[in-house]
Design an enzyme around this catalytic site. Structure first.
Site, PDB file in Angstrom:
ATOM      1  CG  ASP A 160      -6.588 -33.635  -1.055  1.00 13.84           C
ATOM      2  OD1 ASP A 160      -5.759 -32.743  -0.808  1.00 13.84           O
ATOM      3  OD2 ASP A 160      -7.775 -33.579  -0.668  1.00 13.84           O
ATOM      4  CD  GLU A 383     -12.574 -28.180  -5.399  1.00 13.36           C
ATOM      5  OE1 GLU A 383     -13.673 -28.678  -5.764  1.00 13.36           O
ATOM      6  OE2 GLU A 383     -11.927 -28.618  -4.451  1.00 13.36           O
TER       7      GLU A 383
HETATM    8  C1  2M8 Z   1      -9.034 -30.334  -0.829  1.00 19.52           C
HETATM    9  O1  2M8 Z   1      -8.745 -31.130   0.298  1.00 19.52           O
HETATM   10  C2  2M8 Z   1      -9.725 -31.552   1.255  1.00 19.52           C
HETATM   11  C3  2M8 Z   1      -8.979 -32.209   2.422  1.00 19.52           C
HETATM   12  O2  2M8 Z   1      -8.168 -31.243   3.027  1.00 19.52           O
HETATM   13  C4  2M8 Z   1     -10.732 -32.537   0.729  1.00 19.52           C
HETATM   14  O3  2M8 Z   1     -10.669 -32.945  -0.428  1.00 19.52           O
HETATM   15  O4  2M8 Z   1     -11.627 -32.877   1.497  1.00 19.52           O
HETATM   16  C5  2M8 Z   1      -7.688 -29.891  -1.442  1.00 19.52           C
HETATM   17  O5  2M8 Z   1      -7.863 -29.374  -2.731  1.00 19.52           O
HETATM   18  C6  2M8 Z   1      -7.001 -28.883  -0.539  1.00 19.52           C
HETATM   19  O6  2M8 Z   1      -5.852 -28.354  -1.159  1.00 19.52           O
HETATM   20  C7  2M8 Z   1      -7.947 -27.738  -0.177  1.00 19.52           C
HETATM   21  O7  2M8 Z   1      -7.330 -26.924   0.786  1.00 19.52           O
HETATM   22  C8  2M8 Z   1      -9.297 -28.232   0.338  1.00 19.52           C
HETATM   23  C9  2M8 Z   1     -10.321 -27.122   0.492  1.00 19.52           C
HETATM   24  O8  2M8 Z   1     -10.395 -26.373  -0.694  1.00 19.52           O
HETATM   25  O9  2M8 Z   1      -9.840 -29.218  -0.534  1.00 19.52           O
END
Ligand code: 2M8
Length: 417
Positions: A160, A383
């Site tokens: 992101d 994470e």
């Molecule tokens: C993160 O992205 C989401 C938006 O899609 C967020 O921050 O709200 C990123 O690390 C993405 O790669 C990942 O798929 C998601 C869920 O783990 O989180």
């Protein structure tokens, strides 16, 4: 170290994050089904429950649009605690989804799940093959430029707030997004998340593309953000190779996929920044982003065999305690805490490590695997982690971290697809 116990814990996390046919990345922070997280989850499940693995894949594809696009989030049932939710995206279909996609690891993971049990998987593979092809066609039709794959929102990259998007984001005027309540910082230390200036722009792009009716042609002409993402190009190239493999196995026509692979292999050259590394390209200005991120090291995973990133990889591995940081530690904006601007991500290491291993860089692959193993065994299924001291960061009890422990990082994992 009791590795059997950690294996059990990893399986428990996958079960615990199961919401009945789909797995959330982690409770609270991400309460829906995310595209590439779900593929990792399915791959993890395939080590002990191949039926559940296929279930995950079918549930994911219930979100596929008629034009082939596989969205980045499927909002199966309403959940609190995440912003922006289905009302913001306003996509007129059921199940509700977001309006953008995510890194296409699906074909690669699905190939592995199929190979875990071909007898059981055959009928599922037949069912899903056409859907995979139509998603890949959607990328080719709407996103391929000079053999590279474009994203229309930083969230599509899965990385992101990576440094790669800084220049393109700075060109977006965030005025008019209005008030909103971010939910991510209710769950996680704000120092570990993107800044408000990033979120304003994330929303500005969503509102613009939504006002285009999620029409790809309109977005291509008027969109605020269009960057050829080196990570997606490499991941997509790899996925096309696996799709080709599946096509051969199922006895389907292969010429179209072979054509994509040729174009992508040529396109990889356009990602080569003369400063000496693979880089993303801002398609609105034609400029390289001038950022060396972990996605550049998907070179091997993509099947390209130039070893062009080896020097940088060895340098960076020596500069930090735990590789591979999401941003070059020598970059002035390197931040070991803030999300995709420095921290280490286990699933990224997995893709890099598998590629290295496949191309004969066994020692480096093993080093990366051991470092990832240590991070998880010492600190838990987080994470992401600090590359400097391994401090756990972001969400806990994380699905893809558990999945890659079982498939690649753990001592009992196969360590390959
Ligand atoms: C993160 O992205 C989401 C938006 O899609 C967020 O921050 O709200 C990123 O690390 C993405 O790669 C990942 O798929 C998601 C869920 O783990 O989180």
């Amino acid at each position: 170290m009791n590795f059997d116990k950690i294996d059990r814990e990893a399986r428990k996390i996958l079960r615990r994050n199961d919401r009945g046919g789909y797995t959330v990345p982690t409770a609270g922070l991400y309460p829906y089904q995310w595209n590439w997280d779900s593929c990792f989850a399915a791959w993890g499940f395939s080590t002990f429950d191949v039926k559940r693995a296929w279930f995950e894949i079918h549930t994911l594809f219930t979100g596929q649009w008629d034009n082939g696009m596989l969205p980045h989030i499927i909002f199966h049932k309403r959940a609190d605690g995440y912003f922006p939710g289905p009302d913001v995206w306003d996509v007129p279909r059921v199940p509700h989804t977001s309006g953008i996609s995510q890194p296409p690891v699906a074909a690669t993971m699905i190939r592995s799940i199929y190979e875990a049990d071909k007898r059981y998987g055959r009928v599922h593979m037949e069912l899903i093959y056409g859907r995979l092809v139509s998603w890949h066609r959607w990328f080719i039709k709407n996103r391929m430029e000079r053999g590279m794959i474009a994203i229309t929102h930083p969230w599509e990259s899965g990385r992101d707030n990576a440094r790669d998007w800084d220049k393109a984001m700075a060109n977006i005027d965030p005025t008019g997004v209005g008030e909103y309540h971010r939910r991510d910082t209710d769950h996680v230390d704000p120092e570990m998340r993107p800044k408000k200036e990033d979120y304003d722009r994330y929303l500005k792009i969503v509102y613009h593309n939504r006002d285009c009716g999620w029409n790809e042609e309109k977005i291509a002409k008027t969109g605020l953000f269009r960057v050829a993402d080196v990570g997606i190009t490499f991941i997509f190239l790899r996925a096309c190779r696996d799709l080709l493999h599946i096509a051969l196995e199922l006895d389907h026509e292969t010429a179209e996929i072979e054509g994509w692979i040729k174009d992508l292999e040529a396109g990889v050259e356009n990602h080569w920044n003369p400063k000496g590394f693979y880089d993303s390209v801002d398609l609105k200005t034609g400029e390289f982003t001038d950022s060396l991120s972990s996605a550049s090291f998907f070179e091997w995973y993509s099947g390209m065999s130039g070893d062009r990133m080896l020097g940088h990889l060895n340098r960076i591995l020596d500069e930090v305690k735990f590789g591979v940081p999401s941003n070059d530690p020598e970059d002035e904006h390197f931040n070991p805490k803030r999300y995709w601007r420095g921290p280490v991500w286990g699933m990224v290491n997995t893709l890099i490590g598998i590629g290295l291993d496949e191309q004969g860089h066994i020692k480096t692959a093993e080093r990366l695997r051991k470092e990832t193993q240590e991070l998880i065994a010492e600190h838990g299924f987080y994470e992401y982690f600090s590359p400097l001291d391994g401090a756990p960061e972001g969400g806990d009890v994380f699905t893809w971290t558990a999945a890659i422990w079982l498939t690649w990082a753990g001592p009992h994992a196969k360590g390959r697809f």
